[in-house]
Design an enzyme around this catalytic site. Structure first.
Site, PDB file in Angstrom:
ATOM      1  N   GLY A  16       0.795  -1.220   0.000  1.00 28.66           N
ATOM      2  CA  GLY A  16       0.000   0.000   0.000  1.00 28.66           C
ATOM      3  C   GLY A  16       0.832   1.277   0.000  1.00 28.66           C
ATOM      4  N   ASP A  36       7.825  -3.557   8.575  1.00 24.75           N
ATOM      5  CA  ASP A  36       6.449  -4.067   8.528  1.00 24.75           C
ATOM      6  C   ASP A  36       6.396  -5.327   9.392  1.00 24.75           C
ATOM      7  OD1 ASP A  36       3.984  -3.514   6.258  1.00 24.75           O
ATOM      8  OD2 ASP A  36       3.882  -5.417   7.361  1.00 24.75           O
ATOM      9  N   TYR A 151     -12.415   4.623  13.366  1.00 28.09           N
ATOM     10  CA  TYR A 151     -11.293   5.020  12.505  1.00 28.09           C
ATOM     11  C   TYR A 151     -11.086   6.542  12.570  1.00 28.09           C
ATOM     12  CZ  TYR A 151      -8.460   5.317   8.215  1.00 28.09           C
ATOM     13  OH  TYR A 151      -7.457   5.541   7.305  1.00 28.09           O
TER      14      TYR A 151
END
Ligand code: NAD
Length: 249
Positions: A16, A36, A151
């Site tokens: 992404g 990551d 969110y």
């Protein structure tokens, strides 16, 4: 080379926006450390771009973060990109959902900044500047969206965290900004689209809220990432910068 001689750490760099940002920073001459939690995507990044260093890192693990900070040279740039999208109204949010989203989307940035900022301050003493970039969203204090209460709450908190860090260290040459993208075509967006009862309609609905008539690509975001991590943005701090295709016009 807009990031020549800069050492930049990008979290959530396996896929992404984080991955595209790591690549864009490397192409601009930075020494990039791509971190990551996903070993597989990191391995494919390292294979495609041997110039990018990769590190397995869970941004919710303070011990691992502190160990990485002790290992790496002082950073010129830190891009805290990790985040998770909870889907639902306030009535759907469990205590566990709430704690998980705040931990990954907000508390991780506090941990990363605490670990890396001391050496960045030292670095800024000689170089004059260092830059922290925190991933927020247009869904935050900027604008509300259906089914994005949790969110949006976390991404609004990111903006508050960003402004606080910016205010405390502005006189030392440390800058801290928040990036607020519109809807970006990434694997995490494709998941919910594929899982919808009618995926084609779900995609049309995401596109319908974009006045430019399309989703953003990761390459629509990376120029702003490079700008905010480079000295070109030397007079910019404490800002929440939108790259949203006109959603909030
Ligand atoms: P994504 O969701 O496709 O990928 C997220 C990455 O984060 C993955 O590589 C995953 O392995 C990693 N990750 C997950 N948990 C982690 C952890 N604990 N430690 C380290 N890494 C971890 O990415 P995306 O859609 O490009 O989103 C990246 C950021 O951009 C997120 O903060 C997201 O909220 C934000 N954002 C995305 C959009 C969008 O439309 N895609 C819009 C606005 C903001």
């Amino acid at each position: 080379m807009r990031l020549k001689d800069k050492t930049i750490l990008v979290s959530a760099a396996g896929q992404g926006i984080g991955r595209a940002s790591a690549i864009a920073c490397a192409l601009e001459g930075a020494k990039v450390i791509a971190a990551d939690i996903n070993e597989t995507t990191l391995a494919s990044l390292a294979e495609e771009h041997p110039d990018i260093q990769t590190r397995n890192l869970d941004v919710c693990d303070r011990t691992a973060i502190d160990a990485l900070a002790a290992e790496l040279p002082p950073l010129d740039g830190l891009f805290n990109c990790a985040g998770f999208v909870h889907h639902g109204t306030v009535l759907d949010i469990s205590e566990e959902d709430w704690a998980f989203s705040f931990d990954l989307n907000v508390t991780s940035m506090y941990r990363m900044t605490q670990a890396f900022l001391p050496a960045m301050r030292e670095r800024a003493r000689t170089s004059g500047t260092a830059s922290i970039l925190n991933m927020s969203s247009m869904a935050s204090s900027i604008k509300g969206f259906p089914l994005r209460t949790l969110y949006g709450a976390t991404k609004a908190a990111v903006i508050g965290l960003t402004k606080g860090i910016a205010a405390d260290f502005v006189a030392e040459g440390i800058r801290c900004n928040a990036l607020c993208p519109g809807t970006v075509d990434t694997p995490s967006l494709r998941g919910p689209i594929a899982a919808a009862p009618d995926p084609a309609e779900a995609e049309r609905n995401f596109i319908a809220r974009q006045p430019m008539g399309r989703l953003a690509t990761v390459d629509d975001l990376t120029p702003m990432v490079v700008y905010l991590l480079s000295d070109e943005s030397r007079f910019v701090s404490g800002q929440a910068l939108l790259v949203d295709g006109g959603v909030t016009i």
